[in-house]
Design a protein around this motif. Sequence first.
Motif, PDB file in Angstrom:
ATOM      1  N   GLY A  14       0.725  -1.060  -0.071  1.00 42.58           N
ATOM      2  CA  GLY A  14      -0.074  -0.078  -0.074  1.00 42.58           C
ATOM      3  C   GLY A  14       0.854   1.221   0.075  1.00 42.58           C
ATOM      4  N   CYS A  42       1.096   7.583  -2.786  1.00 47.09           N
ATOM      5  CA  CYS A  42       0.724   6.415  -3.723  1.00 47.09           C
ATOM      6  C   CYS A  42       2.182   6.037  -4.006  1.00 47.09           C
ATOM      7  N   ARG A  43       2.390   4.386  -3.774  1.00 43.72           N
ATOM      8  CA  ARG A  43       3.631   3.651  -4.161  1.00 43.72           C
ATOM      9  C   ARG A  43       3.352   2.859  -5.346  1.00 43.72           C
ATOM     10  N   CYS A  44       2.024   2.726  -5.633  1.00 38.98           N
ATOM     11  CA  CYS A  44       1.786   1.578  -6.674  1.00 38.98           C
ATOM     12  C   CYS A  44       1.748   2.356  -8.160  1.00 38.98           C
ATOM     13  N   GLY A  45       1.643   3.577  -8.265  1.00 42.41           N
ATOM     14  CA  GLY A  45       1.550   4.328  -9.513  1.00 42.41           C
ATOM     15  C   GLY A  45       0.379   4.446 -10.333  1.00 42.41           C
ATOM     16  N   SER A  47      -2.858   5.478  -8.732  1.00 42.71           N
ATOM     17  CA  SER A  47      -3.602   6.731  -8.428  1.00 42.71           C
ATOM     18  C   SER A  47      -4.261   7.715  -9.464  1.00 42.71           C
ATOM     19  N   CYS A  53      -2.297   8.519  -2.570  1.00 51.03           N
ATOM     20  CA  CYS A  53      -3.038   7.482  -2.557  1.00 51.03           C
ATOM     21  C   CYS A  53      -4.662   7.611  -2.872  1.00 51.03           C
ATOM     22  N   GLY A  55      -6.551   4.777  -3.052  1.00 47.30           N
ATOM     23  CA  GLY A  55      -7.253   3.496  -2.789  1.00 47.30           C
ATOM     24  C   GLY A  55      -7.260   2.376  -3.744  1.00 47.30           C
ATOM     25  N   THR A  56      -6.744   2.949  -4.947  1.00 44.37           N
ATOM     26  CA  THR A  56      -6.744   2.056  -6.334  1.00 44.37           C
ATOM     27  C   THR A  56      -5.870   0.911  -5.796  1.00 44.37           C
ATOM     28  N   HIS A  57      -4.682   0.701  -5.168  1.00 49.98           N
ATOM     29  CA  HIS A  57      -3.771  -0.146  -4.767  1.00 49.98           C
ATOM     30  C   HIS A  57      -4.477  -1.382  -4.522  1.00 49.98           C
TER      31      HIS A  57
HETATM   32  S1  FES Z   1      -0.609   3.160  -3.324  1.00 49.82           S
HETATM   33 FE1  FES Z   1      -1.330   3.728  -5.210  1.00 49.82          FE
HETATM   34  S2  FES Z   1      -3.389   3.997  -5.077  1.00 49.82           S
HETATM   35 FE2  FES Z   1      -2.816   3.437  -2.880  1.00 49.82          FE
END
Ligand code: FES
Length: 66
Positions: A14, A42-45, A47, A53, A55-57
């Motif tokens: 997350g 955001c760490r997933c890229g 969002s 972030c 919440g998309t992750h």
């Molecule tokens: S870490 Fe990318 S949307 Fe939450």
Amino acid sequence: MSGRRADIVLCPAGPMLLRGQHTITDDDGVEHTTTRPVSAVCRCGKSASKPWCDGTHKVLPKKLRP
Ligand code: FES
């Protein structure tokens, strides 16, 4: 242990949580200052509201999560 909470917490699969005031620079070199007591970066890229972030992750396949 001092009992002091960390300012930066990496959530497994997350976001990165920032406690307190921080300034972060996004991929385009734009600076963003935190405005909340705790902000999620955001760490997933994926969002839609990067650098924050959204919440998309949570709906990503495990292999795409940070
Ligand atoms: S870490 Fe990318 S949307 Fe939450």
